[in-house]
Write a protein that holds these residues in place. Structure first.
Motif, PDB file in Angstrom:
ATOM      1  N   SER A 148       0.808  -1.004   0.087  1.00 29.77           N
ATOM      2  CA  SER A 148      -0.217  -0.041   0.120  1.00 29.77           C
ATOM      3  C   SER A 148       0.695   1.424  -0.072  1.00 29.77           C
ATOM      4  CB  SER A 148      -0.998   0.084   1.249  1.00 29.77           C
ATOM      5  OG  SER A 148      -0.034   0.248   2.326  1.00 29.77           O
ATOM      6  N   LEU A 149       0.040   2.285  -0.016  1.00 32.27           N
ATOM      7  CA  LEU A 149       0.763   3.631   0.090  1.00 32.27           C
ATOM      8  C   LEU A 149       1.445   4.048   1.448  1.00 32.27           C
ATOM      9  CD1 LEU A 149       1.285   6.069  -1.962  1.00 32.27           C
ATOM     10  CD2 LEU A 149      -0.839   7.139  -1.112  1.00 32.27           C
ATOM     11  N   SER A 150       0.885   3.461   2.482  1.00 27.95           N
ATOM     12  CA  SER A 150       1.355   3.722   3.911  1.00 27.95           C
ATOM     13  C   SER A 150       2.505   2.730   4.250  1.00 27.95           C
ATOM     14  CB  SER A 150       0.229   3.710   4.733  1.00 27.95           C
ATOM     15  OG  SER A 150      -0.452   2.504   4.797  1.00 27.95           O
ATOM     16  N   GLY A 151       2.979   1.690   3.209  1.00 30.65           N
ATOM     17  CA  GLY A 151       3.899   0.799   3.768  1.00 30.65           C
ATOM     18  C   GLY A 151       3.400  -0.610   4.257  1.00 30.65           C
ATOM     19  N   GLU A 152       2.011  -0.707   4.380  1.00 26.48           N
ATOM     20  CA  GLU A 152       1.692  -2.058   4.696  1.00 26.48           C
ATOM     21  C   GLU A 152       1.739  -3.168   3.712  1.00 26.48           C
ATOM     22  OE1 GLU A 152      -0.361  -4.219   7.734  1.00 26.48           O
ATOM     23  OE2 GLU A 152       0.435  -2.209   7.797  1.00 26.48           O
ATOM     24  N   VAL A 153       2.025  -4.227   4.036  1.00 25.32           N
ATOM     25  CA  VAL A 153       2.166  -5.406   2.817  1.00 25.32           C
ATOM     26  C   VAL A 153       1.534  -6.692   3.469  1.00 25.32           C
ATOM     27  CG1 VAL A 153       3.704  -7.072   2.071  1.00 25.32           C
ATOM     28  CG2 VAL A 153       4.589  -4.477   2.242  1.00 25.32           C
ATOM     29  N   ARG A 154       0.613  -6.827   2.652  1.00 24.22           N
ATOM     30  CA  ARG A 154      -0.097  -8.115   3.277  1.00 24.22           C
ATOM     31  C   ARG A 154      -0.068  -9.441   2.343  1.00 24.22           C
ATOM     32  NH1 ARG A 154      -5.103  -6.416   5.847  1.00 24.22           N
ATOM     33  NH2 ARG A 154      -4.529  -4.721   6.931  1.00 24.22           N
ATOM     34  N   VAL A 155       0.238 -10.533   2.735  1.00 25.04           N
ATOM     35  CA  VAL A 155       0.440 -11.707   2.113  1.00 25.04           C
ATOM     36  C   VAL A 155      -0.411 -12.823   2.504  1.00 25.04           C
ATOM     37  CG1 VAL A 155       2.446 -13.426   1.277  1.00 25.04           C
ATOM     38  CG2 VAL A 155       2.904 -11.192   2.225  1.00 25.04           C
ATOM     39  N   PHE A 156      -1.204 -13.521   1.594  1.00 20.29           N
ATOM     40  CA  PHE A 156      -1.980 -14.323   1.735  1.00 20.29           C
ATOM     41  C   PHE A 156      -2.015 -15.617   0.586  1.00 20.29           C
ATOM     42  CE2 PHE A 156      -4.047 -11.123  -0.512  1.00 20.29           C
ATOM     43  CZ  PHE A 156      -4.466 -11.477  -1.720  1.00 20.29           C
ATOM     44  N   LEU A 157      -2.404 -16.685   1.135  1.00 22.22           N
ATOM     45  CA  LEU A 157      -2.753 -17.798   0.070  1.00 22.22           C
ATOM     46  C   LEU A 157      -3.807 -17.557  -0.973  1.00 22.22           C
ATOM     47  CD1 LEU A 157      -2.105 -20.782   2.297  1.00 22.22           C
ATOM     48  CD2 LEU A 157      -0.586 -20.107   0.558  1.00 22.22           C
ATOM     49  N   LEU A 158      -3.573 -17.977  -2.113  1.00 20.35           N
ATOM     50  CA  LEU A 158      -4.813 -17.604  -3.119  1.00 20.35           C
ATOM     51  C   LEU A 158      -5.668 -18.873  -2.963  1.00 20.35           C
ATOM     52  CD1 LEU A 158      -2.817 -17.219  -6.342  1.00 20.35           C
ATOM     53  CD2 LEU A 158      -3.951 -15.581  -4.976  1.00 20.35           C
TER      54      LEU A 158
END
Length: 1181
Positions: free
Chosen positions: A430-440
């Motif tokens: 995201s623009l604020s530095g947040e990173v989300r990782v998930f399984l498809l």
């Protein structure tokens, strides 16, 4: 004394015998290919002596009466010759049935006719006449001429007997004329029965289809015309329809159309643009498919097999590059429905995206067709959607934090059960530095990571390197101020479900620059530690080194006086969406980033790919491949000093935006895979690859070796999100598909539904340069001695490319090992220096050691390139392999190219061309070179492999006109001092002799102090016009004479004359004109008409034994005697426009010569008597 050992010239004739054999005409040689199972050459015979084969006509006979054991009679013609042959023993034997029949005119077509006592031949001649020939006796039975006695460019003879035969001729007046050779009275000329105007250029080819009564013509005006002419050669009306009409005019070729063929419902045409077009007659005359497989020069021969109703057909194309490619196309009805195999203009499919917002990013997970994998799309509303099984479904919603701006990347990982092949990880920033990782497969199973305090510029995945690591992946997030955070993510199966674990790693810190974020990364395992090679948006390549820790060691560091530890973030589907072990959810971002200090790059190649950024990085067998938006692919290795660029490979003109490299792994390379030494040492061999990028508004897959487009999709250009799906076998890249976003719509290209072996092509014979070959150089021998060795050659051509070849003289096999396309203009000259013991000496080649040579090429636009070639044998695989290392590059006007606003100024200096090159000294690390230049200068350069640079040392404008050739020789005086002489020639027919000893002897004077070299010691008037070639050898005292050292100089010029001058060398105690040498012409000889055209190349096999060649297509062997020159042998060469020659001594009493021009011909010379033992000549002028 001279015979052909290998030949590669333009293919001029192709013909199928049913579906079993393909006949190829190359020069005078007829070759038979068996199409059973694996196509291969099974028989070959030279049939037309000094003529090229232009047509092959099998004898027609019913299919039920044909047997491969009994044989197939066929007639071969070309030039002014006709020959009758028989193919028997299941294609293994070719035999000549009658003597070669030589005619008085050029044969344009031969047709089998029925006679009272046996089959006869009707021959259409170039001056609009025809004759009846008895093939068994070789005698002419009848001759008929047309009243319109003009010259024909093409002709077609039709009919069953001579009495009802019809000749269709394409005249120089751009018309088709039809007349009857057998319908005229004796001593009278036949009138023109039909006339078909319409073409705006001469007509090169004709084809008639009796089933439909159609006649097709191919012309110089880039068009193909199809005419309805009725039944030609019929008993009722031999000339067919009284009012023939033009049914259709087909425009699609970009250059002249050389050949045309007809089949029911389909028109095939081949042209100078290198393409074979399949025209769909039922679809309004559109191009149904384009077959491109030849380099510059075009398609010169085309054959289409009979096929059958509902069956596929073979299509064979032969090019000016000497290559033969075999295609298999479906029957017309099936192909119309499938529309398969269209390389240009692939059909597009709208995937019908249904979701909130506008699609911004698209990625595909899985191999093969996109419909068999997963299409993942991210929208401007922060939503991730999945396309599977023809339906869209929302997968994940990031909320307001991921709206407006969002980056997304996916990684394929190994799953369990039904998801084993299509499991994937998705990372969103995201623009604020947040990173989300998930399984498809389970989007609720994910982790939240912190990519920094500001915007996440890019996300990059690196998958596991082995099958055991198939459920792992490294994630890199580029944040503010060049800090790249890294995590190792693992997917685990537990009783409660899938668990995603994230292990923070030390971050990377990019050097300060604009556009400070990563765009490509590759991870290399080494015994001493891991290496990370990264490419950034500024176009730089960076190398980071990470030391390995012992297994089970928990890393810890002191930071700000407190002990911090690595935190493991995990999530499972029976807990909350995001949980953190040993800590609260509000601390997950802070703890996950508390790692050790950032790693600094240990090696940096700043701006290597220009200012537009690196787009791709991959490794293969110890070598790295990088692509960028500068239109180049660079091959690198990790050396002792860091990253080292081995070579640069450019894409086609206009394809400046490269995005990816796909390695083409040959199916027979499993033996190389078994050698872990290559992976460990990083000294692997270069692989074959293709380039993916954008050319204008098209997405293009480009093959740099074949110089052709494998795929082209009109997508609108590169400023969009896209994902490419290669074919499942990894080799048929032209059968891949593109998924992209255009104007808020998710589109996908529809690849061919044919199997790769049918939709692609098969190389029966690999092509070389499509245009003229201007120079050739012999590098050495590779492989075991005897029948298993290969001769390594390098050639330069008008197509601006260098080709490294391996030639096996015993079988005549020619293989292209590498194609180098760094020149921007034609290559006129090249030279090579062998060095086997590193970069500072020549050494000698030992058994099992690869051939190592330093090659320097030069040509138009005053450009020079230097490469190191490492050529090694492949053991049982047979064909050698070549690794190219780029050493240096130089242009005289290099400063002009870097000058700003140069379009506002006028460049006064004309474009200079390098005409010839010679090595002055190669005993030290720096090689000294002399070059002949078109601006009237003789220039001296040094090239250093250690520094990787060319340096201009000296130049002289003594000739005051274009310098055509240079040559050198070396000798020692009575004190053992090495003397080097340079010979230069110009367009005035004079030869200048220079003393280069101060340059060649570094102990006397440094190369940088050579600006004061004297004027030439001697000027020899040798020719009436330009001198194109030189050959020099030295004879010491006692070799045919008693007084001092002598230099014998042979020269050939535009006047066709071969001249020889004997120069005496006398050493002076006092320097004369700055040199301690005095030269005197002792004698001169010349052969006024050695060739009927300008003599373009000379080679010395041994002292006193010369080889010369010329565009008159003769290769002459000359012996120097005490009375002059005598001709020892002449061979007609099948290479037109001969421009270059290379000779070398073989084993025993054999020598070899290779001639280049419009092709390549290797000759074996067996007369190797000592030519230096001649009587003393008189010392008179």
């Amino acid at each position: 004394m001279m015979e052909t050992a290998a030949l590669v010239v333009p293919i001029t004739a192709l013909e199928f015998i049913r579906e079993e054999y393909l006949l190829k005409g190359e020069g005078p040689i007829l070759t038979v290919y068996s199409l059973q199972s694996q196509p291969k050459a099974c028989a070959s015979l030279s049939v037309l002596h000094n003529y090229r084969i232009h047509g092959i006509r099998p004898k027609p006979q019913p299919a039920d009466r044909w047997s491969s054991h009994l044989g197939e009679d066929l007639v071969v013609f070309g030039g002014k010759a006709v020959c009758l042959l028989r193919l028997s023993d299941e294609g293994q034997r070719l035999e000549q049935l009658s003597p070669l029949v030589e005619l008085q005119d050029w044969a344009l077509d031969v047709h089998w006719l029925s006679g009272n006592d046996g089959p006869l031949l009707g021959v259409a001649l170039a001056h609009n006449s025809a004759l009846l020939l008895d093939p068994a006796e070789g005698c002419v039975l009848a001759l008929s001429s047309c009243q319109e006695g003009c010259l024909l460019y093409s002709a077609l003879l039709l009919g069953g007997t001579w009495e009802i035969s019809v000749l269709v001729g394409g005249t120089v007046f751009n018309q088709l004329v039809l007349w009857r050779p057998g319908g005229t009275q004796p001593n009278k000329k036949a009138p023109v029965e039909r006339r078909l105007p319409g073409h705006c250029g001469v007509i090169f080819s004709l084809c008639y289809l009796q089933e439909t009564g159609w006649l097709a013509s191919a012309s110089d005006d880039r068009s193909v015309r199809v005419w309805r002419v009725g039944d030609l050669g019929g008993a009722r009306e031999p000339c067919g329809d009284p009012r023939p009409t033009c049914l259709r005019v087909l425009y699609g070729h970009q250059a002249r159309v050389f050949i045309v063929k007809l089949s029911p419902g389909r028109v095939y045409s081949g042209g100078e643009d290198g393409g074979c077009l399949l025209w769909d007659w039922g679809g309004g005359g559109r191009v149904a498919r384009t077959l491109k497989g030849h380099r510059a020069g075009g398609v010169r021969a085309l054959a289409v097999s009979e096929g059958g109703e509902g069956r596929s057909r073979w299509v064979a194309t032969g090019g000016a590059d000497g290559g033969v490619r075999l295609w298999q196309v479906e029957g017309e009805e099936e192909e119309d429905e499938a529309k398969g195999g269209a390389w240009e203009g692939e059909s597009l499919v709208n995937l019908g995206f249904k979701g909130r917002g506008v699609p911004k990013v698209v990625r595909v997970v899985g191999d093969g067709h996109w419909s068999q994998g997963l299409v993942v799309v991210n929208t401007d509303h922060g939503e991730v959607c999945l396309y599977q099984g023809g339906r869209w479904s929302p997968l994940w919603d990031g909320g307001p934090e991921f709206q407006s701006y969002c980056v997304m990347e996916v990684l394929r990982v190994k799953g369990w059960g039904s998801t084993a092949a299509r499991e994937g990880l998705c990372a969103v920033g995201s623009l604020s530095g947040e990173v989300r990782v998930f399984l498809l497969s389970q989007p609720d199973t994910g982790v939240s990571l912190r990519g920094g305090l500001g915007k996440v510029h890019s996300l990059l995945w690196v998958g596991g390197l082995t099958d055991r690591e198939g459920r792992k992946g490294y994630l890199l997030a580029s944040g503010a101020e060049g800090l790249v955070r890294r995590w190792l993510l693992e997917v685990e199966m537990r009783d409660t479900g899938l668990v995603l674990r994230a292990h923070p790693l030390d971050p990377l810190l990019l050097p300060p620059c604009a556009k400070r974020w990563l765009t490509a990364v590759v991870y290399l395992k080494r015994p001493q530690g891991a290496l990370w090679v990264c490419g950034d948006r500024r176009g730089s390549l960076l190398l980071f080194e990470e030391k390995h820790r012992a297994d089970g060691e928990e890393p810890s560091r002191e930071e700000d006086g407190k002990e911090t530890s690595y935190r493991t973030v995990e999530s499972s589907d029976d807990k909350e969406d995001m949980t953190v072990e040993n800590g609260g959810a509000d601390k997950r971002g802070e703890e996950s980033c508390r790692v050790g200090p950032a790693l600094q790059p240990v090696s940096c190649l700043f701006g290597l790919h220009g200012k537009q950024g690196v787009t791709w990085l991959c490794d293969h067998r110890g070598l790295l491949y990088s692509a960028g938006r500068d239109g180049c692919v660079r091959v690198l290795q990790v050396g002792r000093q860091g990253l080292e660029v081995l070579r640069v490979q450019r894409a086609c003109k206009g394809m400046e935006w490269l995005e990816r490299v796909i390695i083409l792994e040959p199916r027979d390379s499993q033996e190389d895979q078994k050698s872990p030494e290559l992976e460990r040492t990083g000294s692997g061999k270069e692989a074959r690859f293709v380039m993916l990028g954008f050319h204008s508004v098209h997405f293009v897959v480009w093959d740099p070796v074949r110089q052709e487009r494998l795929l082209s999709v009109s997508c609108g250009g590169g400023h969009r999100s896209w994902s490419y799906c290669p074919h499942q076998d990894g080799l048929s890249v032209g059968q891949g598909a593109l998924v992209f976003i255009k104007q808020g719509v998710v589109l996908a290209s529809q690849p061919s539904g044919e199997a790769p072996s049918r939709a692609g092509s098969l190389d029966l014979r690999e092509g070389l340069h499509g245009r003229g070959v201007g120079c050739v150089c012999h590098l050495g021998v590779v492989g075991e001695a005897g029948d298993g060795h290969w001769d390594a050659l390098v050639t330069g051509g008008e197509d601006t490319s260098l080709t490294v070849l391996a030639v096996q003289s015993q079988t005549g096999t020619v293989k292209a090992l590498s194609v180098i396309s760094d020149h921007i203009s034609n290559i006129r000259t090249l030279t090579a220096v062998q060095r086997f013991d590193g970069r500072t000496g020549r050494g000698e080649q030992t058994a099992g050691q690869p051939l190592s040579a330093l090659v320097v090429s030069a040509g138009g636009r005053a450009q020079m390139q230097c490469y190191r070639l490492l050529i090694r044998g492949n053991g049982q695989l047979g064909q050698p392999s070549c690794q190219v290392i780029q050493v240096a590059s130089h242009r005289l006007d290099g400063q002009w190219e870097r000058k700003r606003n140069r379009h506002k100024t006028v460049k006064m200096d004309p474009e200079t061309r390098y005409m010839s090159i010679a090595v002055i000294d190669d005993r030290t690390e720096s090689v000294l070179l002399a070059l002949a230049c078109s601006d009237g200068a003789v220039r001296l350069f040094s090239v250093s492999e250690l520094r990787g640079t060319f340096e201009l040392l000296w130049e002289s404008f003594h000739h005051q006109r274009c310098v055509l050739s240079v040559a050198t020789c070396c000798l020692e005086d009575e004190q053992g001092i090495r003397r080097v002489f340079l010979f230069s020639t110009a367009t005035d027919g004079r030869i200048a002799v220079w003393d280069m000893s101060p340059v060649a002897n570094p102990e006397d004077k440094a190369p940088t102090e050579t600006q004061g070299l004297p004027e030439p010691l001697l000027t020899i008037p040798a020719h009436q016009s330009g001198v194109n070639a030189l050959a020099v050898w030295v004879e010491g005292p006692g070799v045919g004479h008693r007084n001092g050292t002598r230099i014998t100089l042979a020269s050939g010029g535009d006047d066709g004359q071969l001249s020889v001058a004997v120069i005496g060398v006398q050493y002076q105690e006092e320097a004369i004109d700055g040199s301690g040498v005095r030269l005197q012409i002792l004698s001169q000889w010349s052969v006024a008409s050695a060739h009927a055209a300008p003599l373009t190349a000379l080679g010395m096999l041994s002292p006193g034994l010369l080889v010369s060649t010329s565009p008159d297509q003769r290769v002459c062997l000359w012996r120097l005697t005490n009375t002059g020159l005598s001709q020892r042998g002449v061979l007609f060469s099948h290479v037109a426009d001969a421009a270059g020659l290379a000779v070398w001594k073989g084993s025993g009493d054999r020598a070899w010569a290779v001639v280049c021009g419009q092709g390549l011909q290797l000759l074996k010379v067996t007369d190797m008597e000592d030519g230096g033992n001649r009587e003393e000549v008189t010392e008179e002028m």
